[in-house]
Design a protein around this motif. Structure first.
Motif, mmCIF file in Angstrom:
data_model
loop_
_atom_site.group_PDB
_atom_site.id
_atom_site.type_symbol
_atom_site.label_atom_id
_atom_site.label_comp_id
_atom_site.label_asym_id
_atom_site.label_seq_id
_atom_site.Cartn_x
_atom_site.Cartn_y
_atom_site.Cartn_z
ATOM 1 N N LEU A 1 -27.250 -49.093 6.172
ATOM 2 C CA LEU A 1 -26.966 -48.254 5.010
ATOM 3 C C LEU A 1 -27.632 -46.885 5.138
ATOM 4 C CD1 LEU A 1 -25.602 -48.004 2.284
ATOM 5 C CD2 LEU A 1 -27.619 -49.056 1.252
ATOM 6 N N THR A 2 -28.864 -46.877 5.571
ATOM 7 C CA THR A 2 -29.566 -45.610 5.761
ATOM 8 C C THR A 2 -28.866 -44.762 6.815
ATOM 9 O OG1 THR A 2 -31.666 -46.612 5.122
ATOM 10 C CG2 THR A 2 -31.778 -44.563 6.359
ATOM 11 N N ALA A 3 -28.459 -45.394 7.898
ATOM 12 C CA ALA A 3 -27.742 -44.671 8.958
ATOM 13 C C ALA A 3 -26.417 -44.124 8.442
ATOM 14 C CB ALA A 3 -27.513 -45.580 10.152
ATOM 15 N N LEU A 4 -25.736 -44.897 7.628
ATOM 16 C CA LEU A 4 -24.444 -44.475 7.094
ATOM 17 C C LEU A 4 -24.563 -43.224 6.232
ATOM 18 C CD1 LEU A 4 -21.400 -45.176 6.723
ATOM 19 C CD2 LEU A 4 -22.099 -46.392 4.660
ATOM 20 N N VAL A 5 -25.522 -43.201 5.341
ATOM 21 C CA VAL A 5 -25.640 -42.052 4.440
ATOM 22 C C VAL A 5 -26.154 -40.803 5.146
ATOM 23 C CG1 VAL A 5 -25.885 -43.481 2.380
ATOM 24 C CG2 VAL A 5 -27.928 -42.693 3.561
ATOM 25 N N LYS A 6 -26.733 -40.971 6.316
ATOM 26 C CA LYS A 6 -27.219 -39.818 7.075
ATOM 27 C C LYS A 6 -26.157 -39.216 7.990
ATOM 28 C CE LYS A 6 -32.105 -40.997 7.152
ATOM 29 N NZ LYS A 6 -33.259 -41.275 8.009
ATOM 30 N N GLN A 7 -25.023 -39.900 8.167
ATOM 31 C CA GLN A 7 -23.992 -39.401 9.063
ATOM 32 C C GLN A 7 -23.357 -38.137 8.497
ATOM 33 O OE1 GLN A 7 -21.242 -42.644 9.518
ATOM 34 N NE2 GLN A 7 -22.431 -43.579 11.139
ATOM 35 N N PRO A 8 -23.172 -37.122 9.333
ATOM 36 C CA PRO A 8 -22.525 -35.894 8.859
ATOM 37 C C PRO A 8 -21.039 -36.136 8.609
ATOM 38 C CG PRO A 8 -22.934 -35.776 11.215
ATOM 39 C CD PRO A 8 -23.564 -37.043 10.734
ATOM 40 N N LEU A 9 -20.529 -35.567 7.548
ATOM 41 C CA LEU A 9 -19.121 -35.729 7.205
ATOM 42 C C LEU A 9 -18.261 -34.566 7.698
ATOM 43 C CD1 LEU A 9 -19.551 -37.049 3.559
ATOM 44 C CD2 LEU A 9 -19.216 -38.380 5.659
ATOM 45 N N ASP A 10 -18.891 -33.462 8.054
ATOM 46 C CA ASP A 10 -18.149 -32.270 8.473
ATOM 47 C C ASP A 10 -17.178 -32.506 9.630
ATOM 48 O OD1 ASP A 10 -19.328 -30.760 6.476
ATOM 49 O OD2 ASP A 10 -20.928 -30.037 7.784
ATOM 50 N N PRO A 11 -17.538 -33.316 10.626
ATOM 51 C CA PRO A 11 -16.614 -33.491 11.750
ATOM 52 C C PRO A 11 -15.377 -34.342 11.424
ATOM 53 C CG PRO A 11 -18.824 -34.244 12.348
ATOM 54 C CD PRO A 11 -18.841 -33.904 10.903
ATOM 55 N N LEU A 12 -15.358 -34.995 10.272
ATOM 56 C CA LEU A 12 -14.270 -35.909 9.941
ATOM 57 C C LEU A 12 -13.082 -35.164 9.337
ATOM 58 C CD1 LEU A 12 -16.314 -38.831 8.338
ATOM 59 C CD2 LEU A 12 -15.542 -38.605 10.702
ATOM 60 N N SER A 13 -11.877 -35.598 9.726
ATOM 61 C CA SER A 13 -10.660 -35.032 9.145
ATOM 62 C C SER A 13 -10.446 -35.635 7.757
ATOM 63 C CB SER A 13 -9.455 -35.358 10.030
ATOM 64 O OG SER A 13 -9.171 -36.748 9.969
ATOM 65 N N VAL A 14 -9.498 -35.089 7.023
ATOM 66 C CA VAL A 14 -9.181 -35.611 5.692
ATOM 67 C C VAL A 14 -8.703 -37.062 5.810
ATOM 68 C CG1 VAL A 14 -7.649 -35.359 3.694
ATOM 69 C CG2 VAL A 14 -8.698 -33.336 4.716
ATOM 70 N N ASP A 15 -7.882 -37.361 6.810
ATOM 71 C CA ASP A 15 -7.419 -38.736 7.006
ATOM 72 C C ASP A 15 -8.583 -39.672 7.325
ATOM 73 O OD1 ASP A 15 -4.759 -38.130 6.503
ATOM 74 O OD2 ASP A 15 -4.265 -37.856 8.638
#
Length: 65
Positions: A14-28
């Motif tokens: 869970l900690t790792a998940l919330v730290k992941q950057p979202l910028d590289p992800l596409s809308v899909d």
């Protein structure tokens, strides 16, 4: 001691998940991630409800005895 009683590790999923950057992800990819997380939330709520029900039943059993 149950695993539930142990403090959460700093390197848990869970900690790792919330730290992941979202910028590289596409809308899909963001939509897929939201769907997966909503599914996980539903699974966790169902498990919590079952656990709460079992706990209440056990407490009622021991109150009678």
């Amino acid at each position: 001691m149950d695993d539930d009683d142990l403090p959460r590790r700093r390197d848990d999923v869970l900690t790792a998940l919330v730290k992941q950057p979202l910028d590289p992800l596409s809308v899909d990819e963001l939509d897929d991630r939201i769907a997966a997380l909503e599914g996980e939330i539903a699974r966790i709520k169902a498990h919590r409800a079952a656990a709460t029900s079992q706990k209440a039943a056990a407490e009622a059993l021991f109150r009678k005895g």
